[in-house]
Design a protein around this motif. Structure first.
Motif, mmCIF file in Angstrom:
data_model
loop_
_atom_site.group_PDB
_atom_site.id
_atom_site.type_symbol
_atom_site.label_atom_id
_atom_site.label_comp_id
_atom_site.label_asym_id
_atom_site.label_seq_id
_atom_site.Cartn_x
_atom_site.Cartn_y
_atom_site.Cartn_z
ATOM 1 N N TYR A 19 0.944 -1.307 0.052
ATOM 2 C CA TYR A 19 0.046 0.043 0.037
ATOM 3 C C TYR A 19 0.885 1.098 0.077
ATOM 4 N N ARG A 20 1.957 1.199 0.836
ATOM 5 C CA ARG A 20 2.951 2.395 0.684
ATOM 6 C C ARG A 20 3.282 2.914 -0.525
ATOM 7 N N HIS A 21 3.687 1.838 -1.546
ATOM 8 C CA HIS A 21 4.232 2.075 -2.911
ATOM 9 C C HIS A 21 2.834 2.596 -3.697
ATOM 10 N N LEU A 22 1.643 2.119 -3.300
ATOM 11 C CA LEU A 22 0.717 2.691 -4.442
ATOM 12 C C LEU A 22 0.281 4.020 -3.755
ATOM 13 N N PHE A 23 0.178 4.370 -2.584
ATOM 14 C CA PHE A 23 -0.097 5.592 -2.187
ATOM 15 C C PHE A 23 0.800 6.545 -2.468
ATOM 16 N N ASN A 24 2.353 6.194 -2.483
ATOM 17 C CA ASN A 24 3.412 7.176 -2.907
ATOM 18 C C ASN A 24 3.223 7.497 -4.459
ATOM 19 N N THR A 25 2.795 6.408 -5.240
ATOM 20 C CA THR A 25 2.721 6.744 -6.659
ATOM 21 C C THR A 25 1.438 7.695 -6.827
ATOM 22 N N LEU A 26 0.575 7.413 -6.018
ATOM 23 C CA LEU A 26 -0.739 8.363 -6.288
ATOM 24 C C LEU A 26 -0.207 10.051 -5.912
ATOM 25 N N TRP A 27 0.646 9.879 -4.881
ATOM 26 C CA TRP A 27 0.995 11.369 -4.195
ATOM 27 C C TRP A 27 2.065 11.991 -5.354
ATOM 28 N N SER A 28 2.452 11.190 -6.345
ATOM 29 C CA SER A 28 3.184 11.807 -7.519
ATOM 30 C C SER A 28 2.618 12.510 -8.322
ATOM 31 N N TYR A 29 1.236 12.333 -8.476
ATOM 32 C CA TYR A 29 0.479 13.256 -9.385
ATOM 33 C C TYR A 29 0.498 14.654 -8.996
ATOM 34 N N LEU A 30 0.828 14.959 -7.696
ATOM 35 C CA LEU A 30 0.700 16.287 -7.245
ATOM 36 C C LEU A 30 1.579 17.275 -7.755
ATOM 37 N N LYS A 31 2.870 16.710 -8.052
ATOM 38 C CA LYS A 31 3.837 17.687 -8.589
ATOM 39 C C LYS A 31 4.763 16.927 -9.622
ATOM 40 N N PRO A 32 5.285 17.737 -10.447
ATOM 41 C CA PRO A 32 6.127 17.161 -11.598
ATOM 42 C C PRO A 32 7.568 16.475 -10.976
ATOM 43 N N ILE A 33 8.030 15.419 -11.693
ATOM 44 C CA ILE A 33 9.320 14.918 -11.249
ATOM 45 C C ILE A 33 10.157 15.137 -12.126
ATOM 46 N N ASP A 34 11.606 14.755 -11.904
ATOM 47 C CA ASP A 34 12.727 14.772 -12.763
ATOM 48 C C ASP A 34 12.885 13.280 -13.135
ATOM 49 N N GLN A 35 12.521 13.023 -14.331
ATOM 50 C CA GLN A 35 12.594 11.702 -14.814
ATOM 51 C C GLN A 35 14.008 11.060 -15.013
ATOM 52 N N ASP A 36 14.996 11.856 -15.144
ATOM 53 C CA ASP A 36 16.498 11.523 -15.350
ATOM 54 C C ASP A 36 16.754 11.192 -13.858
ATOM 55 N N LYS A 37 16.633 11.806 -12.877
ATOM 56 C CA LYS A 37 16.723 11.406 -11.470
ATOM 57 C C LYS A 37 16.299 10.064 -11.154
ATOM 58 N N TYR A 38 15.176 9.743 -11.394
ATOM 59 C CA TYR A 38 14.384 8.460 -11.163
ATOM 60 C C TYR A 38 15.174 7.331 -11.941
ATOM 61 N N ILE A 39 15.436 7.633 -13.289
ATOM 62 C CA ILE A 39 15.985 6.573 -14.194
ATOM 63 C C ILE A 39 17.214 6.351 -13.524
ATOM 64 N N GLN A 40 18.003 7.542 -13.035
ATOM 65 C CA GLN A 40 19.510 7.260 -12.463
ATOM 66 C C GLN A 40 19.145 6.319 -11.242
ATOM 67 N N GLN A 41 18.551 6.610 -10.340
ATOM 68 C CA GLN A 41 18.304 5.907 -9.145
ATOM 69 C C GLN A 41 17.916 4.188 -9.553
ATOM 70 N N ILE A 42 17.229 4.285 -10.410
ATOM 71 C CA ILE A 42 16.873 2.834 -11.069
ATOM 72 C C ILE A 42 18.136 2.097 -11.245
ATOM 73 N N GLU A 43 18.766 2.610 -12.442
ATOM 74 C CA GLU A 43 20.072 2.165 -12.676
ATOM 75 C C GLU A 43 21.312 1.944 -11.831
ATOM 76 N N GLU A 44 21.265 2.911 -10.840
ATOM 77 C CA GLU A 44 22.069 2.656 -9.532
ATOM 78 C C GLU A 44 21.956 1.239 -8.744
ATOM 79 N N VAL A 45 20.587 1.041 -8.515
ATOM 80 C CA VAL A 45 20.151 -0.094 -7.750
ATOM 81 C C VAL A 45 20.163 -1.196 -8.574
ATOM 82 N N TRP A 46 19.846 -1.211 -9.712
ATOM 83 C CA TRP A 46 19.644 -2.419 -10.902
ATOM 84 C C TRP A 46 21.170 -2.846 -11.089
#
Length: 425
Positions: A19-46
């Motif tokens: 549920y925390r993943h789902l509600f954080n996803t819903l929260w992300s609609y309220l403000k624009p995000i930096d896609q490159d930043k999140y892709i970099q996070q995914i790349e670092e973890v993966w």
């Protein structure tokens, strides 16, 4: 009338999402995000700092496959040797890109294929191979991969059903891998796929250039899907609500197949009938990227491994009872679905459900790959002989040990009972 305490509180369907993943996803609609930043996070973890490897995030595994095939741009009529159990949409993606998928038999004990089979169907038209690890059984394909490399073939691994953990050890000899991380146990409810391109900067740049021409998938549509899946999550993943709702279904609506209804309501993407490939040719919306990054950052490897150890106990019970669990012989064993082969799946399904065990059949996306029309290639009949008798059990990562033991013991008991009543089984 079946009593509530007889019902095992785990559904055949399970949405692999917190549920925390789902509600954080819903929260992300309220403000624009930096896609490159999140892709970099995914790349670092993966990738964990691995060099010579690049990732792309796509809507789903079919989208990843379509993207790499566009970039490779093989001549129409080129052949790709693939494992004989696969998702029909994956096969369709190959065919719509002008390629011929050539299926080979899948061994029931390892859910793998042999090198001899790949050699048997190799021709001058063969451009690549696709190895799909189904039901969470990751067989040893190193010999096949080495041979394919020696022939100059492009190697694709579909690891959507064999996920172990972010930054898990990746095979450096594979050209292209796809992983699904936002999955549910029967279908992709929230989407999201990660492609890894190894040692091929030019291919990565081609794929990225093609992807950047795509429009972004509608955030409104993704929002509607997220809300739509919230109710199934509550009904399926909560033990108390699951037990109560299934008691109602069993006793008052015995002929209603709620599983088929749920799967059809949340499965995949609505296909564009005029251009099926266009269904997948979108960039990911921002909330999907947030969901993928969050899930990887919060993934609990220890908890995941503990759930696998419980599920292996159930596999042992089934094997001791004389039943075939596809993929049981593989050391690197995960459980995306929990299959068991029975002589009469339909009757076994009905008896188990009447005992409060929510087994299911026929609603998974996997199917046998048809041989090319008019060709001399052999239909995978050996694979079909056991695949058509697979029953899926309500065992997933949240299932407790006691329930797993009960489920598997009752499966053995029911199969023995049916065999005594019908010796021909």
């Amino acid at each position: 009338m079946i009593k509530a305490d007889q019902i095992v509180p785990y559904s055949a369907l399970y949405i692999d999402m917190q549920y925390r993943h789902l509600f954080n996803t819903l929260w992300s609609y309220l403000k624009p995000i930096d896609q490159d930043k999140y892709i970099q996070q995914i790349e670092e973890v993966w990738l964990g700092g691995l060099k010579n490897q690049k990732i792309l995030v796509t809507l789903c595994v079919r989208a990843s496959t379509d993207l790499v095939l566009q970039a490779l741009n093989w001549p129409p009529g080129s052949e790709v040797i693939i494992t004989g159990i696969n998702i029909p949409d994956m096969v369709q993606v190959l065919r719509l890109n002008g390629l011929i998928p050539v299926p080979i038999e899948v061994d029931p004990h390892t859910l793998g294929c042999t090198l001899d089979q790949f050699k048997k169907f190799y021709t001058e038209k063969t451009k690549g191979i696709m190895i799909s690890y189904v039901f969470g059984a990751k067989f040893d394909a190193s010999e096949i991969i080495d041979w394919a490399k020696s022939k100059g073939l492009f190697i694709m691994e579909d690891e959507a059903e064999s996920f172990s953990a972010p930054n898990a050890k990746l095979n450096p000899n594979v050209d292209f891998s796809t992983f699904s991380f936002g999955s549910i146990k029967t279908c992709s409810a929230f989407g999201g796929s990660i492609s890894v391109i190894r040692n091929n900067e030019a291919l990565y740049r081609k794929m990225k250039a093609i992807q950047e021409t795509y429009p972004k998938w509608s955030q409104r549509n993704y929002f509607k899907r997220t809300l739509k899946n919230l109710i199934p999550m509550i009904l399926l993943n909560s033990r108390t609500i699951n037990r109560s709702s299934r008691w109602i279904f069993i006793n008052f609506f015995p002929n209603w197949d709620y599983k088929e209804f749920v799967v059809n309501s949340i499965r995949g993407f609505q296909k564009n009938p005029d251009d099926i490939l266009q269904t997948y040719r979108f960039r990911v919306p921002d909330p999907m990227l947030v969901m993928l990054a969050l899930r990887m950052k919060t993934f609990d490897t220890d908890q995941f491994n503990m759930s696998i150890s419980r599920q292996l106990v159930g596999q042992s019970i089934l094997k001791k009872g004389g039943l075939l669990v596809p993929g049981h012989a593989v050391e690197d064993r995960r459980f995306w679905l929990y299959p068991v082969v029975v002589a009469d799946p339909e009757t076994t399904y009905k008896v188990l459900n009447s005992r409060g065990i929510d087994a299911y059949m026929g609603v998974t996306q996997l199917d046998i790959v048809e041989s090319p029309i008019g060709s001399s290639y052999q239909y995978p009949n050996s694979t079909l002989s056991y695949f058509k008798n697979i029953l899926y059990l309500p065992i997933h990562q949240n299932a407790d040990l006691k329930s797993i033991q009960r489920i598997c013991k009752e499966v053995v008991e029911v199969v023995e009972m049916l065999k005594s009543q019908h010796p021909k089984l």
